[in-house]
Design an enzyme around this catalytic site. Structure first.
Site, mmCIF file in Angstrom:
data_model
loop_
_atom_site.group_PDB
_atom_site.id
_atom_site.type_symbol
_atom_site.label_atom_id
_atom_site.label_comp_id
_atom_site.label_asym_id
_atom_site.label_seq_id
_atom_site.Cartn_x
_atom_site.Cartn_y
_atom_site.Cartn_z
ATOM 1 C CB SER A 165 -1.622 -2.673 -2.153
ATOM 2 O OG SER A 165 -2.967 -2.354 -2.443
ATOM 3 C CE LYS A 166 2.301 2.555 0.506
ATOM 4 N NZ LYS A 166 3.129 1.935 -0.478
ATOM 5 N NE ARG A 167 -7.152 -1.135 -4.500
ATOM 6 C CZ ARG A 167 -7.455 -2.412 -4.376
ATOM 7 N NH1 ARG A 167 -6.520 -3.310 -4.455
ATOM 8 N NH2 ARG A 167 -8.694 -2.790 -4.201
#
Length: 489
Positions: free
Chosen positions: A253-255
RNA sequence: GGCCCGUUGGUCAAGCGGUCUAAGACACCGCCCUUUCACGGCGGUUACAGGGGUUCGAAUCCCCUACGGGUCACCA
């Protein structure tokens, strides 16, 4: 193998994800490997979230990666249209069939009622599922609900007993108990089919032979199988590829950093490098070689070498592979790719004159073998632009404090300004002359020159740095360094 | 929580019952090359999640446990 027809069917709700790109790649490779067709279809039945903008992004990213398709959106084909919202009549017709045979039914429960049911199950400590309120509605009941203005959804009637077995090419046989599958919605109240219904119809009508997709779809597959059987359509083969995880082993994911293909594109990764990296996530080649062009991959790819276990996205390896391709790349291509990064960092403007262009060319030749992504060019730029020098450390300054330095730098300055052409070969010769005339060992000459010019003890080939800088900047930089340290030349 | 999938070094992974004192790649460490660094070459450290079976023999087959992931939407 029989004729192979595979497809990539993204929903246009965001940019092309790294995982989606890999699915597309696997499909593409299988089709090319066996001389089949690769189809790209758009699953836009989520009216809320779908956008043409995302669709364009996804398609552009596929093209950028070099993944081309034989039928589908943008290119057309015998099964057009390739956007699900433009194929609604197909789904409606099939839903009518299921309704007529009793394999599906209309459900009038409102979202609030459904939510209440859900909550009730949870309160009782049971698994939330559809309670089956509308399973056997009489004609009168239906008429009454309709009079109330309720808009029905259509649900598929899942058998109470039995099991569905998915025959998966990478996972083997996987069984699901029907009891664990609630009656699911196949047509929403606005008349739009749901994913599980539309995929089946589209894959069937497009004669898809192999469905290769992410593992998140595995538990959806029994529902789809049920529909195939209810409609009397033969099933394609399935291959569920495991997910790509972030460094902490959770779904990417984005993180975890960038997840979209465009992000990697703009960071200066080469498409062939990304493809090469992605294919290695979940698939392994037979020999020891790991660097492959798309064509080489086509001749080697096979589903039986696809791994079952999830893979962690390792950016170190991506960088390594990207570096391999950068070193192989034509210098002109590298220049084109570097320009945006140099502009963004403010080193150059929109338009470049010949001299600036030449400078960038020398610079790229100098850094080509040192970078693993184009984003790093900007890091090297200070060595090539401007007339000032910043010392990286006291150690670097100490190099210029050595006793032979004034003599060496003077000789260097004198030769660089004696009117000779400045290019890598002549600079090399020039430096050699300096060592000879000053009777110094190589290191005693090269190091001070390097530090005086760049402020650093390590860096790209000196000959290229001097050439890229040009006579004026070279002189200015040497003087600037000397002045900072109180050296008189 | 139910169901499903998975578990070989820090990471990607080969391995499909004996040839495993377990391949290769990335990363890491060392040496060589290079009058810097990088590239390249050579070498090294590091792994079969745990426990039970089955078998003459198990990383490979079965079961359990643990851990990780996925999925249970009028999202795909």
């Amino acid at each position: 193998m029989q004729n192979v027809r595979v497809r990539f069917a993204p929903s246009p709700t965001g940019p092309l994800h790294i995982g989606g790109a890999r699915s597309a790649l696997f499909n593409f490779l299988l089709a090319r490997r066996f001389g089949g067709q690769f189809i790209v279809r758009i699953e836009d039945t989520d009216l809320e979230r779908s956008s043409l903008e995302s669709e364009k992004n996804i398609l552009d990213s596929l093209e950028w990666l070099g993944i081309t398709w034989d039928e589908g959106i943008r290119v057309g084909g015998p099964h057009a249209p390739y956007r699900q919202t433009e194929r609604l009549s197909i789904y409606t017709e099939a839903a009518e069939k299921l309704l007529a045979s009793g394999q599906a039914y209309r459900c009038y429960c409102s979202e609030e009622e459904l939510e209440a049911q859900r909550q009730a199950f949870i309160d009782k400590g049971e698994m939330p599922r559809y309670a089956g309120n509308c399973r056997c509605l009489s004609l009168e009941d239906e008429a009454r609900y309709q009079a109330e203005g309720r808009k029905p959804v259509i649900r598929f009637r899942v058998p109470d007993e039995g099991a569905v077995t998915v025959d998966d090419l990478v996972r083997g046989q996987v069984s699901f108990d029907c009891a664990g599958i609630g009656d699911f919605i196949i047509v929403k109240s606005d008349g739009i089919p749901t994913y599980n219904f539309a995929v089946v119809l589209d894959d069937a009508s497009m004669d898809i032979t192999h469905v290769i997709r992410g593992e998140e779809h595995l538990s959806n597959t029994p529902r789809q199988l049920l529909i195939y059987d209810a409609l009397g359509i033969s099933r394609p083969k399935f291959a569920h590829v495991s997910l790509i995880l972030g460094k902490d082993r959770t779904k990417m994911s984005k993180r975890h950093g960038s997840t979209s293909v465009v992000a990697y594109q703009s960071q200066g990764y080469l498409p062939e490098a990304l493809v090469n990296f992605l294919v290695l996530l979940g698939w392994s080649p037979e020999g020891e070689e790991e660097i492959f062009t798309l064509d080489e991959l086509i001749s080697r790819f096979s589903l039986d070498r696809v791994a079952k276990n999830p893979a962690v996205f390792d950016s170190d390896k991506l960088n390594y592979i990207n570096g391999v391709y950068i070193r192989k790349a034509e210098i002109d291509r590298l220049i084109e790719l570097a320009l945006p990064h140099l502009r963004e960092a403010g080193y150059i403007g929109e338009e470049l004159d010949d001299q600036q262009m030449q400078k960038v060319r020398w610079m790229m030749q100098a850094v080509q073998e040192k970078i693993s992504s184009m984003g790093q060019v900007a890091d090297f730029a200070p060595l090539f632009f401007g007339d000032e020098v910043t010392f990286e450390s006291d150690e670097a300054k100490a190099v210029l404090a050595e006793e032979q330095v004034p003599v060496v730098l003077n000789a260097f300055l004198q030769k660089i300004t004696d009117g000779r052409a400045i290019e890598p070969d002549s600079v090399k010769a020039l430096l050699k002359e300096v060592t000879k005339e000053t009777k110094q060992g190589g290191k005693k000459v090269f190091m001070p020159v390097r530090v005086a010019l760049t402020g650093q003890q390590h860096g790209p080939d000196l000959n290229y740095i001097v050439t890229a800088l040009g006579q004026e900047s070279v002189v200015a930089r040497v003087r600037h360094s000397a002045a900072q340290l109180g050296l008189s030349l």
